[in-house]
Scaffold this motif. Sequence first.
Motif, PDB file in Angstrom:
ATOM      1  N   ASP A   5       0.742  -0.148 -10.620  1.00  0.00           N
ATOM      2  CA  ASP A   5       0.977  -1.286 -11.519  1.00  0.00           C
ATOM      3  C   ASP A   5       1.692  -2.446 -10.823  1.00  0.00           C
ATOM      4  O   ASP A   5       1.969  -3.471 -11.430  1.00  0.00           O
ATOM      5  N   GLY A   6       2.014  -2.268  -9.545  1.00  0.00           N
ATOM      6  CA  GLY A   6       2.634  -3.338  -8.779  1.00  0.00           C
ATOM      7  C   GLY A   6       4.137  -3.457  -8.936  1.00  0.00           C
ATOM      8  O   GLY A   6       4.743  -4.366  -8.363  1.00  0.00           O
ATOM      9  N   THR A   7       4.779  -2.555  -9.663  1.00  0.00           N
ATOM     10  CA  THR A   7       6.207  -2.713  -9.936  1.00  0.00           C
ATOM     11  C   THR A   7       7.116  -2.166  -8.846  1.00  0.00           C
ATOM     12  O   THR A   7       8.241  -2.619  -8.695  1.00  0.00           O
ATOM     13  N   GLU A   8       6.669  -1.177  -8.082  1.00  0.00           N
ATOM     14  CA  GLU A   8       7.496  -0.577  -7.039  1.00  0.00           C
ATOM     15  C   GLU A   8       6.868  -0.860  -5.673  1.00  0.00           C
ATOM     16  O   GLU A   8       5.681  -0.624  -5.476  1.00  0.00           O
ATOM     17  N   THR A   9       7.683  -1.338  -4.742  1.00  0.00           N
ATOM     18  CA  THR A   9       7.205  -1.671  -3.405  1.00  0.00           C
ATOM     19  C   THR A   9       7.630  -0.594  -2.412  1.00  0.00           C
ATOM     20  O   THR A   9       8.802  -0.228  -2.350  1.00  0.00           O
ATOM     21  N   CYS A  21       2.203  -0.840  -2.856  1.00  0.00           N
ATOM     22  CA  CYS A  21       3.025  -0.677  -4.047  1.00  0.00           C
ATOM     23  C   CYS A  21       2.448   0.350  -5.016  1.00  0.00           C
ATOM     24  O   CYS A  21       1.365   0.893  -4.804  1.00  0.00           O
ATOM     25  N   SER A  22       3.191   0.579  -6.086  1.00  0.00           N
ATOM     26  CA  SER A  22       2.712   1.448  -7.153  1.00  0.00           C
ATOM     27  C   SER A  22       1.462   0.826  -7.763  1.00  0.00           C
ATOM     28  O   SER A  22       1.200  -0.368  -7.611  1.00  0.00           O
ATOM     29  N   HIS A  46      -1.033  -5.185  -2.927  1.00  0.00           N
ATOM     30  CA  HIS A  46      -0.955  -6.551  -3.444  1.00  0.00           C
ATOM     31  C   HIS A  46      -1.226  -7.479  -2.268  1.00  0.00           C
ATOM     32  O   HIS A  46      -0.532  -7.411  -1.250  1.00  0.00           O
ATOM     33  N   ILE A 105      -0.607  -1.985 -19.295  1.00  0.00           N
ATOM     34  CA  ILE A 105       0.512  -2.602 -18.594  1.00  0.00           C
ATOM     35  C   ILE A 105      -0.033  -3.713 -17.706  1.00  0.00           C
ATOM     36  O   ILE A 105      -0.969  -3.511 -16.949  1.00  0.00           O
ATOM     37  N   PRO A 123      -0.205  -5.996 -14.594  1.00  0.00           N
ATOM     38  CA  PRO A 123       0.250  -5.836 -13.206  1.00  0.00           C
ATOM     39  C   PRO A 123       1.426  -6.760 -12.908  1.00  0.00           C
ATOM     40  O   PRO A 123       1.483  -7.876 -13.404  1.00  0.00           O
ATOM     41  N   ALA A 124       2.342  -6.287 -12.103  1.00  0.00           N
ATOM     42  CA  ALA A 124       3.541  -7.049 -11.755  1.00  0.00           C
ATOM     43  C   ALA A 124       3.265  -7.986 -10.583  1.00  0.00           C
ATOM     44  O   ALA A 124       3.902  -7.898  -9.548  1.00  0.00           O
TER      45      ALA A 124
END
Length: 152
Positions: free
Chosen positions: A111-115, A108-109, A90, A7, A9-10
Amino acid sequence: MTAEAPIAPAVSHGRLMPVTVHFDDLDALGLLHNARYPLMVERAWTELWNEHGVRFDGDWVAAGDACNAVKELRITYEAPVTRPGTYAVHLWLERLGTTGLTYGFRFCSADGTETYARGTRVLVRLDPATMRPAPWTETFRAAGRELLRPAD
């Protein structure tokens, strides 16, 4: 069996640095204690700058760009962290001035998707002899430019 693609990273700018939340980082309600967020952000920044050779080993004169002080810290908590495990911070620069900078961060999560929290912190580079503002070195500024958030 097929291999899944990792995945991405967001993040579109800055760096996503992994951090670990341990059981003892949680408060009596089972939430990541509010004071742990800035601590984990600090650890992530320390690791990132260490990669660029910026570190403090006990000598403020030799520390160079690591001789700095926090002028301001702002943080907003958006969602609770309720479990130990792997997360991320991040990191990016909002502003890189002559003697100061403002960095942005998100807890964040992985993978960077949830803050979970976000904020900014202002640092001032100091002259170790006078403890007055001093300019960042060009080496530091070059590394910092790579972390600048693009203008919207």
